[in-house]
Design an enzyme around this catalytic site. Sequence first.
Site, mmCIF file in Angstrom:
data_model
loop_
_atom_site.group_PDB
_atom_site.id
_atom_site.type_symbol
_atom_site.label_atom_id
_atom_site.label_comp_id
_atom_site.label_asym_id
_atom_site.label_seq_id
_atom_site.Cartn_x
_atom_site.Cartn_y
_atom_site.Cartn_z
ATOM 1 N N THR A 230 -5.145 -1.396 6.536
ATOM 2 C CA THR A 230 -4.196 -0.498 5.898
ATOM 3 C C THR A 230 -3.342 0.134 6.989
ATOM 4 O O THR A 230 -3.719 0.133 8.154
ATOM 5 C CB THR A 230 -4.928 0.562 5.037
ATOM 6 O OG1 THR A 230 -3.955 1.335 4.328
ATOM 7 C CG2 THR A 230 -5.787 1.491 5.881
ATOM 8 N N GLY A 231 -2.191 0.661 6.591
ATOM 9 C CA GLY A 231 -1.307 1.287 7.577
ATOM 10 C C GLY A 231 -0.048 0.463 7.785
ATOM 11 O O GLY A 231 0.348 -0.320 6.918
ATOM 12 N N THR B 132 -1.952 1.614 -0.542
ATOM 13 C CA THR B 132 -2.715 0.357 -0.526
ATOM 14 C C THR B 132 -4.177 0.589 -0.864
ATOM 15 O O THR B 132 -4.725 1.635 -0.511
ATOM 16 C CB THR B 132 -2.657 -0.243 0.904
ATOM 17 O OG1 THR B 132 -1.299 -0.460 1.224
ATOM 18 C CG2 THR B 132 -3.413 -1.546 1.034
ATOM 19 N N ARG C 93 11.260 -6.444 1.833
ATOM 20 C CA ARG C 93 10.284 -6.284 2.922
ATOM 21 C C ARG C 93 8.847 -6.583 2.434
ATOM 22 O O ARG C 93 8.424 -6.119 1.386
ATOM 23 C CB ARG C 93 10.361 -4.848 3.452
ATOM 24 C CG ARG C 93 9.349 -4.517 4.566
ATOM 25 C CD ARG C 93 8.132 -3.827 4.036
ATOM 26 N NE ARG C 93 7.217 -3.413 5.111
ATOM 27 C CZ ARG C 93 5.957 -3.032 4.915
ATOM 28 N NH1 ARG C 93 5.458 -3.017 3.711
ATOM 29 N NH2 ARG C 93 5.195 -2.666 5.922
ATOM 30 N N GLY D 78 4.763 -6.371 3.867
ATOM 31 C CA GLY D 78 3.892 -5.908 4.946
ATOM 32 C C GLY D 78 2.761 -6.916 5.159
ATOM 33 O O GLY D 78 2.882 -8.106 4.849
ATOM 34 N N ASP D 79 1.658 -6.405 5.653
ATOM 35 C CA ASP D 79 0.491 -7.252 5.945
ATOM 36 C C ASP D 79 -0.334 -7.581 4.700
ATOM 37 O O ASP D 79 -1.051 -8.579 4.666
ATOM 38 C CB ASP D 79 -0.424 -6.527 6.936
ATOM 39 C CG ASP D 79 -0.897 -5.180 6.375
ATOM 40 O OD1 ASP D 79 -0.051 -4.452 5.799
ATOM 41 O OD2 ASP D 79 -2.089 -4.861 6.487
ATOM 42 N N GLY E 282 2.104 -2.174 8.228
ATOM 43 C CA GLY E 282 1.862 -3.606 8.083
ATOM 44 C C GLY E 282 2.460 -4.446 9.192
ATOM 45 O O GLY E 282 1.866 -5.435 9.628
HETATM 46 C C1 SD4 Z 1 2.080 -2.263 4.164
HETATM 47 N N1 SD4 Z 1 -0.199 -1.995 4.889
HETATM 48 O O1 SD4 Z 1 2.778 -2.658 3.248
HETATM 49 C C2 SD4 Z 1 0.718 -1.661 3.836
HETATM 50 C C3 SD4 Z 1 0.865 -0.182 3.638
HETATM 51 C C4 SD4 Z 1 -0.389 0.626 3.567
HETATM 52 O O2 SD4 Z 1 -1.364 2.594 2.923
HETATM 53 O O3 SD4 Z 1 -1.460 0.230 3.937
HETATM 54 N N2 SD4 Z 1 -0.295 1.834 3.087
HETATM 55 O O4 SD4 Z 1 2.450 -2.272 5.338
#
Ligand code: SD4
Length: 343
Positions: free
Chosen positions: A254-255, A203, A231, A233-234, A257
Amino acid sequence: MVNRRKFIQFSAFTGFASLLGKRAWSADGMETIKGKPIVISTWGSGLAANKGAWEVLGKGGRALDAVEKGVMVTELEDNCCVGLGANPDRDGFVTLDACIMDEFANCGSVAFLERIKHPISVARRVMEKTPHVMLVGSGAQQFAVAEGFPLEEQKLSPAAQKNYENWLKKSEYKPPAINIENKKDHGPFAPNKLESGEWNHDTIGMVAMDTNGNMSGSCTTSGAGFKMRGRLGDSPIIGAGLFVDNEVGACTATGQGEDVIRVAGSHSVVELMRQGLSPEAACKKVIERIIRIKGAKAKDIQVGFLALNKKGQHGAYAIHKGFSYAIKTNDMEKMIVSKYMME
Ligand code: SD4
């Protein structure tokens, strides 16, 4: 009538003020420094992305144009995991999510978008050319094609093909925990690739303030590698992966989601800044909230928030070690290591 002495005093003051960047106040009394553009973005690839954004901000351009242009750089990066070169879902297809938000609370988003190189630009078109905020899947693709975006070949990049073949050996139902390998200390220049060959993140989130003191943000991702088909994410969700309130500030996430969505992460950070918390303190509070909710499971997930307020102050916080962000202003360009809760 303004007498001559007062006029000279006033001119001297305003001349000095414009050297420093002018001060202005938004509706809720938050001080804004005008004339001092700033851009911040997540992870090591933020350095190149910020340069892209600066082509707009450095010329006095609008933050909205800057945050689009900036993350487009990352969407095209070969050695990165954002855009069409990224890891696919469990069924072998790359599906992309992105959103964008401006100083008027206009926003646009696409999710589960396939075969389009620049999801961020499609998100902007959704914002500007439709009565909607989000388009997903085949509808988003149909809209993109109608808007003139080329439909790219459905083909994995060589690196993603290799990663997918590796993943297929076990075909574990559960996708690998997002960003958790970052527990290792990669220093400020968190690489796109880890020693294991896995990508470090999927991301880029960017927030910026332009010379007029207006803010915008963007976020674009391939989501979680080897995720279930469909799927999200956020990252494409306004309030979760990104939120901008031009009176207060902006945040991106980030991370993992799923755990950002649970707490309306970026919106929560902005609301805490509205109550007077600094960007770092606001990010920390929401990270603490996620840890409280997850309990012992927090050790297995990574989430990082990155925020900017109207004074141009910035800050970040993460669950684990390893998150970093890139900053660019008139006077500096560097990586900053985020603080974190767990080793
Ligand atoms: C997600 N937040 O799809 C994103 C993934 C992400 O570094 O941040 N990856 O959940």
